[in-house]
Enzyme design. Structure first.
Site: not given
Ligand SMILES: Cc1ncc(COP(=O)(O)O)c(C=O)c1O
Length: 407
Positions: A361-363
Site C-alpha cells: 500500500h505504498c508504505v
C-alpha cells in the site's frame, strides 16, 4: 444515514450482483452526478476555463470557481483562493516540498507510517538539498507517541522547519492528534503540513480549527474523478511558495526578460487544466456535503468493528494497529503469517465479489522495517458499504485462511 439511498446513487452498486467494494482507501466509487458532470463538460461545454470569454469558457470558469468555493466551505478555509487544484495528493505534497525554500540541515519530521507520497519527497530533498528527514516512531500499537514527538521537536531545535504527517494512516486507519501536533510544532517555529488523503473523505476536517498550514488531499478518494487532488494552504504561505509548474496561467504578464507572477491559486495551476475533473470535483463535494461527516465516520467504524471482530482470532492473522477498531477508522489491515496475501485477495473477489487490497500500500518503509515483504491484506470501508458486506468480508476471509492453512 440511509445506506440504501446512498447506494442507489452509484451505478456499480445498482447491478444485479454488486461487489462488496472494500478498497476505498485506494479510490472510491463515483456517483451518477459526478459521472454526469464529466459527460456534460465533454458534451456541452468542452472549452477552456479561466482564459477565454466565449460561452464555453465562461461556463467552465463559473463551474470551476464554484467547485473551489465548495471545497472552501467543506474544509472551512478562509478563502477560496487558498484552494489549489492538483492532480492528486502526491502532486500537492510535492508542491509543498519543492515549493518551500530550504537550508542545508533543515529538519522535516514525519511519522513511521507514512505513504510514500509523504516520505519520498523528503528523502529526495535529503539527497538533493541536504535537508534532514527524521522519523517519529509510533507506540507499540501504532498510535501516536506525543512525548516522543515533543522530544523530537526539542532535539531538532531551531533546525525544525516542517512537520508533515498523515492525519489518518492508509496502513492501519490510525488517526493522530493533528491539532495538538500543530500546536507543538508551531511552538517550535515549524510549519505543519497534513496529508489528508485518508481523512478528508471520511471525517470532518476543518483547517482553521486544526491550526495547520497545508493540507493535501485526494479528490478521487472523495467520490470525485481520478486525476484530481487538492492542496489547501494558508494564503500568506501560498503567496511565498515557489510553483513547481510554471507557464501558462501562472503569470499575469511576461516580457522576454521578466515576469509577473499570478496570485495563488493560479500560480500553481500551470497549463491547461483538467476542467471536467475540476467541475466534477464540485459535484463530488456537493454530494459529500449532504452528509454529516461525524455520522460517516461512525458508520465506517461500526463496519470495521464487524470486520475486525470476525477475523481477529483467525490463526496466522494479525490486525495492524490497535485492537480497538474505534482507533482504526474504517480500515482493517491484516498481516497474514505464511499465507499469500495476493492469492487470498484474488480468491475473495472470485469467490464472493469481495474487493480488497493486498500488498504494501505504498508504505514500504513500515513493512520493510518489519520484514513483512508481502505487505498486508486491507479492507477499507466507505459510507455506502453495508454491515452485510463487512460480515461477508470476515466470513470469506475466514474460509480462505482455513482453506490455505489446510492445503
Ligand atoms: C495516506 C495517503 N497519502 C497519500 C496518498 C497518495 O494519494 P494520491 O494517489 O492522491 O496521490 C495516499 C493514497 O493512497 C494515501 O493513502
Amino acid at each position: 444515514m440511509d445506506i440504501q439511498k446512498i447506494r442507489d446513487c452509484f451505478p456499480t452498486l445498482r447491478t444485479d450482483e454488486p461487489p462488496a467494494y472494500l478498497d476505498n482507501a485506494c479510490v472510491t466509487l463515483k456517483p451518477d452526478s459526478v459521472i454526469q458532470t464529466i459527460n456534460d463538460y465533454y458534451h456541452h461545454t468542452p472549452g477552456c476555463g479561466g482564459r477565454g470569454v466565449h460561452r464555453y469558457s465562461t461556463k467552465v470558469s463559473r463551474a470551476t470557481n464554484d467547485a473551489r468555493r465548495k471545497l472552501q466551505t467543506f474544509l472551512n478555509a478562509e478563502s477560496a483562493n487558498e484552494v489549489v487544484f492538483t492532480r492528486n495528493a502526491t502532486h500537492s505534497l510535492n508542491q509543498v516540498a519543492h515549493g518551500l525554500s530550504w537550508q542545508k540541515g533543515d529538519v522535516v519530521l514525519t511519522t513511521d507510517r507514512e505513504h510514500n507520497s509523504n516520505l519520498v519527497p523528503w528523502l529526495q530533498l535529503e539527497q538533493e538539498q541536504g535537508i534532514e528527514h527524521r522519523v517519529v516512531p509510533s507506540l507499540e500499537d501504532n498510535t501516536f507517541d506525543m512525548e516522543g514527538f515533543e522530544q523530537a521537536c526539542k532535539d531538532a531545535g531551531s533546525r525544525l522547519k516542517l512537520v508533515s504527517m498523515s492525519q489518518v494512516g492508509n496502513l492501519d486507519g490510525v488517526k493522530i492528534p493533528i491539532r495538538d501536533i500543530a500546536k507543538v510544532a508551531h511552538d517550535h517555529g515549524a510549519y505543519v503540513c497534513v496529508d489528508g488523503a485518508q481523512s478528508t473523505p471520511h471525517m470532518r476536517v476543518d483547517v482553521q480549527d486544526l491550526g495547520i498550514d497545508f493540507l493535501a488531499f485526494s479528490i478521487h478518494k472523495m467520490c470525485g474523478p481520478s486525476g484530481m487532488g487538492g492542496l489547501w494552504g494558508r494564503y500568506e504561505l501560498l503567496d511565498e511558495l515557489r510553483t513547481i509548474q510554471s507557464g501558462g496561467q501562472t503569470v499575469t504578464a511576461s516580457t522576454y526578460d521578466s515576469l509577473q507572477w499570478a496570485n495563488p491559486p493560479a500560480r500553481f495551476e500551470g497549463g491547461l487544466g483538467n476542467f471536467s475533473g475540476m467541475m466534477a470535483t464540485g459535484t463530488a463535494i456537493e454530494f459529500l456535503s449532504q452528509f454529516n461527516m461525524d455520522e460517516v465516520r461512525a458508520h465506517e467504524i461500526k463496519l470495521n468493528e464487524i470486520m475486525s471482530n470476525g477475523i481477529k482470532d483467525l490463526p496466522g492473522v494479525k490486525i495492524i494497529g490497535p485492537h480497538d477498531a474505534k482507533l482504526r477508522s474504517g480500515i482493517c489491515s491484516v498481516v497474514l503469517k505464511e499465507l499469500p496475501a495476493h492469492d487470498i485477495a484474488m480468491l475473495l473477489d472470485e469467490a464472493a465479489g469481495v474487493m480488497v487490497r493486498s500488498g504494501q500500500h505504498c508504505v514500504h518503509s513500515w513493512f520493510n522495517a518489519r520484514g513483512h515483504k508481502d505487505g498486508s491484506l486491507r479492507a477499507s470501508a466507505y459510507m455506502y458499504n453495508t454491515e452485510d458486506e463487512a460480515r461477508l468480508f470476515a466470513e470469506t476471509l475466514s474460509e480462505a485462511v482455513h482453506a490455505f492453512s489446510a492445503a
